[in-house]
Design a protein around this motif. Structure first.
Motif, mmCIF file in Angstrom:
data_model
loop_
_atom_site.group_PDB
_atom_site.id
_atom_site.type_symbol
_atom_site.label_atom_id
_atom_site.label_comp_id
_atom_site.label_asym_id
_atom_site.label_seq_id
_atom_site.Cartn_x
_atom_site.Cartn_y
_atom_site.Cartn_z
ATOM 1 N N VAL A 157 42.844 38.051 48.884
ATOM 2 C CA VAL A 157 42.425 38.613 47.601
ATOM 3 C C VAL A 157 42.260 37.466 46.620
ATOM 4 O O VAL A 157 43.144 36.619 46.484
ATOM 5 C CB VAL A 157 43.466 39.613 47.069
ATOM 6 N N SER A 158 41.126 37.421 45.931
ATOM 7 C CA SER A 158 40.837 36.320 45.018
ATOM 8 C C SER A 158 40.534 36.824 43.611
ATOM 9 O O SER A 158 40.218 37.997 43.405
ATOM 10 C CB SER A 158 39.633 35.512 45.531
ATOM 11 N N GLU A 172 46.397 34.008 44.209
ATOM 12 C CA GLU A 172 45.423 34.223 45.265
ATOM 13 C C GLU A 172 46.028 33.988 46.635
ATOM 14 O O GLU A 172 46.989 33.245 46.804
ATOM 15 C CB GLU A 172 44.205 33.314 45.063
ATOM 16 N N TYR A 224 36.272 45.802 46.503
ATOM 17 C CA TYR A 224 35.343 44.706 46.235
ATOM 18 C C TYR A 224 33.995 44.920 46.916
ATOM 19 O O TYR A 224 32.936 44.748 46.292
ATOM 20 C CB TYR A 224 35.973 43.398 46.694
ATOM 21 N N ASP A 225 34.011 45.296 48.185
ATOM 22 C CA ASP A 225 32.764 45.477 48.933
ATOM 23 C C ASP A 225 31.886 46.554 48.297
ATOM 24 O O ASP A 225 30.657 46.432 48.271
ATOM 25 C CB ASP A 225 33.057 45.843 50.394
ATOM 26 N N CYS A 263 46.297 44.557 46.286
ATOM 27 C CA CYS A 263 45.532 44.776 47.517
ATOM 28 C C CYS A 263 44.252 45.566 47.253
ATOM 29 O O CYS A 263 43.225 45.330 47.880
ATOM 30 C CB CYS A 263 46.375 45.537 48.543
ATOM 31 N N GLU A 295 40.932 34.874 57.078
ATOM 32 C CA GLU A 295 40.028 36.011 56.988
ATOM 33 C C GLU A 295 40.234 36.933 58.178
ATOM 34 O O GLU A 295 40.524 36.492 59.290
ATOM 35 C CB GLU A 295 38.564 35.526 56.986
ATOM 36 N N ARG A 299 43.998 40.943 53.961
ATOM 37 C CA ARG A 299 42.704 40.359 53.637
ATOM 38 C C ARG A 299 42.905 39.501 52.395
ATOM 39 O O ARG A 299 43.528 39.950 51.430
ATOM 40 C CB ARG A 299 41.673 41.443 53.347
ATOM 41 N N ALA A 309 40.737 44.056 46.907
ATOM 42 C CA ALA A 309 39.975 43.730 48.109
ATOM 43 C C ALA A 309 39.338 44.970 48.706
ATOM 44 O O ALA A 309 38.210 44.930 49.210
ATOM 45 C CB ALA A 309 40.873 43.059 49.146
ATOM 46 N N TYR A 310 40.051 46.110 48.654
ATOM 47 C CA TYR A 310 39.517 47.336 49.229
ATOM 48 C C TYR A 310 38.231 47.755 48.524
ATOM 49 O O TYR A 310 37.278 48.244 49.147
ATOM 50 C CB TYR A 310 40.525 48.480 49.107
ATOM 51 N N MET A 332 37.287 38.645 42.931
ATOM 52 C CA MET A 332 37.216 40.092 43.136
ATOM 53 C C MET A 332 37.529 40.840 41.856
ATOM 54 O O MET A 332 36.906 41.853 41.546
ATOM 55 C CB MET A 332 38.179 40.506 44.247
#
Length: 307
Positions: free
Chosen positions: A212-213, A20, A244-245, A238, A26, A210, A241-242, A216
């Motif tokens: 990343v965890s 992570e 995840y939202d 990566c 952030e 960003r 994160a892209y 996600m």
């Protein structure tokens, strides 16, 4: 974009905490686009794959043109990516000034610098071995408009490179700047092909870091296999994160796994939700397993029904 500085040594890749990005801050919250100068351009430093926002005053710039701008390393040449309408991860104070377009002499001098960088890199490696320093050179760059050379390197610990710098200055007769970078930055600079068969996102898509965890990966129902969800840099991919939202936003409009509802005179429970195919799988008390398009699920008075 700020290069990350990380000195953690990962001894066990199966330790997900080590994968992570706990050391990356952030991304800054979005700022009103009207606060930025117009027109606003995105610029890119080809040698480090860093992007920055630039204001060109009365100049009309086109994609892939080269310009001279004030970067955080000094006055240098940058490539124009294009116009920007909605800046991301930056504040108006981060915008740099473009002084002029690059001319043929600038392009030629840049090509000559590449040859000098090759020679300087070999000298750097030679001196590192001489001083027995545990560090790896990632990149070397001569600034176009300033007498300075940058050396980017990685190391597992902080390095005392004062003697190394002294040797380099004595031979190159120029200002020397050494920058220790992190594992993600190394992949960003060198590039490569990811497990998806495409160029690394950090190299070809964006340089905006960003965190990343593992959360996600779990949200996307991915196998928690470190070899499958980590990239060449040894950190989580990566793309987690892209995307995840999108997963978070899409789930807001759908029931959760385990939700019970009546359908076709039978009580069912949701056993699986595939957000990509937009299909929800239900298991019934009568032993039936059925798949229904997610768009047929509607919520009425706090309860989910199938239309």
């Amino acid at each position: 974009m700020e290069f990350e500085e990380t000195y953690t040594e990962y001894e066990d890749i199966d330790d997900f905490i080590a994968l992570e990005d706990t050391d990356i801050p952030e991304t800054s919250a979005s700022v009103d686009a009207s606060s930025f100068p117009h027109p606003l351009y995105q610029l890119k430093l080809d040698y480090s794959q860093e992007t920055l926002y630039g204001s060109a005053a009365d100049l009309q710039l086109q994609p892939n043109e080269y310009v001279i701008a004030q970067t955080r390393y000094g006055v240098d040449m940058a490539r124009v990516v294009g116009l920007v309408e909605h800046p991301i991860g930056a504040a108006p104070s981060d915008v740099v000034s473009v002084t002029r377009k690059a001319v043929d002499e600038d392009i030629q001098r840049s090509k000559e610098n590449i040859e000098k960088e090759t020679a300087a890199s070999e000298l750097f490696k030679e001196k590192v071995l001489l001083h027995k320093l545990d560090m790896k050179l990632v990149g070397c760059h001569y600034l176009l408009e300033e007498p300075k050379v940058l050396f980017f390197f990685t190391a597992d610990t902080r390095i005392d490179f004062r003697k190394l710098v002294k040797d380099l200055v004595a031979i190159l007769r120029i200002r020397i700047e050494l920058r220790q970078i992190g594992v993600r930055d190394e992949s960003r600079m060198t590039g490569g092909i990811g497990c998806c068969g495409r160029p690394f996102c950090c190299h070809a898509v964006t340089d905006k870091l960003r965190p990343v965890s593992i959360k996600m990966a779990k949200e996307q129902n991915l196998s928690l296999n470190s070899l499958k969800i980590s990239g060449q840099c040894g950190r989580l991919l990566c793309c987690l994160a892209y995307e995840y939202d999108w997963y978070i936003e899409t789930r807001k409009h759908l029931p959760t796994v385990g939700t019970g509802l009546y359908y076709d005179n039978t009580f069912f429970r949701i056993s699986e939700i595939n957000l990509i195919t937009e299909v929800i799988v239900l298991s019934g008390e009568d032993g039936r397993v059925i798949s229904i398009p997610a768009k047929r699920f509607v919520q009425h008075n706090g309860k989910w029904k199938i239309s």
